[in-house]
Design an enzyme around this catalytic site. Structure first.
Site, mmCIF file in Angstrom:
data_model
loop_
_atom_site.group_PDB
_atom_site.id
_atom_site.type_symbol
_atom_site.label_atom_id
_atom_site.label_comp_id
_atom_site.label_asym_id
_atom_site.label_seq_id
_atom_site.Cartn_x
_atom_site.Cartn_y
_atom_site.Cartn_z
ATOM 1 N N LYS A 163 -3.926 -7.875 4.643
ATOM 2 C CA LYS A 163 -3.491 -7.373 2.932
ATOM 3 C C LYS A 163 -2.593 -7.980 2.537
ATOM 4 O O LYS A 163 -2.441 -8.503 0.658
ATOM 5 C CB LYS A 163 -3.205 -5.665 2.877
ATOM 6 N N ASP B 105 -6.802 -1.382 0.264
ATOM 7 C CA ASP B 105 -5.160 -0.883 0.160
ATOM 8 C C ASP B 105 -6.443 0.509 0.181
ATOM 9 O O ASP B 105 -7.304 0.290 0.193
ATOM 10 C CB ASP B 105 -5.038 -0.297 -0.410
#
Length: 227
Positions: free
Chosen positions: A135, A153
């Protein structure tokens, strides 16, 4: 074989865009002239909120305006400077490991050159850095290097699962891999931001406002709870 595209993805992305509008909005404030700023900011964001992350980053830059100065500071001093982001020692150690590696690779405390690399190579380099996960790498790629990536997320993962795009137990990394392999790259950045805003404003984890959702007629979760 190419993975199957998410069900009704165009209609859903268009519906989210009609409410949140991030695909049409440049939002230059999300990027940084020096992508390394974005990388360190994202490292600081791990396991904390945006407010605490931003305070920690601003304090670090106030005390040490250059990354060379941060590199020369001790872990203890850096940890104290970024304490509002939490996990100060751990994050300080990551920063202290990352900076010399960049200096050795690029001859400077900068990752601007990654913008000229092939996407897969830039991604592999970033995830190879200490404490940089999938991420974090995706955030730096899409916001600071102008390269296509779709960070996942908790909001993006929740919405992808509720829409039926991803199985309930699929990891965020696998969801990111799936979305990046099936959605149009030119929509990654804005769609990612739209899904985050949608997760915060409507598709809440505990009390989703399904009646207000522009994508409700295509949402597997919404149909289930209304049945």
């Amino acid at each position: 074989m190419q993975p199957k595209k998410p069900a009704r993805y165009k209609e859903i992305l268009d519906a989210l865009e009609s409410v949140w509008g991030n695909e049409a909005r440049p939002s230059p404030e999300l990027g940084h002239e020096e992508p390394l700023d974005g990388l360190i900011l994202t490292v600081l964001s791990q396991h904390t909120n945006d407010r605490n992350r931003d305070k920690a980053f601003a304090n670090l830059k106030r005390l040490y305006p250059t990354w060379a100065q941060v590199n020369d500071a001790s872990v203890e001093v850096i940890s104290d400077a970024i304490r509002t982001a939490g996990l100060g020692n751990m994050k300080a150690e990551k920063i202290k490991k990352i900076l010399p590696l960049l200096k050795e690779k690029f001859g400077d405390y900068s990752i601007k050159d990654l913008a000229n690399w092939e996407l897969c190579d830039a991604y592999e380099y970033l995830v190879g850095l200490p404490g940089v996960g999938v991420k974090t790498a995706a955030c730096v790629l899409v916001f600071d290097l102008g390269m296509p990536a779709f960070p996942v997320d908790t909001h993006v993962a929740r919405i992808a699962k509720r829409l039926g795009w991803a199985p309930e137990k699929m990891s965020a990394e696998k969801i990111q891999e799936y979305l990046e392999s099936t959605l149009p790259p030119e929509r990654f950045r804005g769609a990612h931001l739209n899904m985050i805003e949608h997760g915060r404003g409507i598709c809440d984890a505990r009390k989703p406002k399904c009646g207000e959702c522009p994508a409700k007629k295509w949402c597997a979760y919404g149909k289930k709870i209304q049945a």
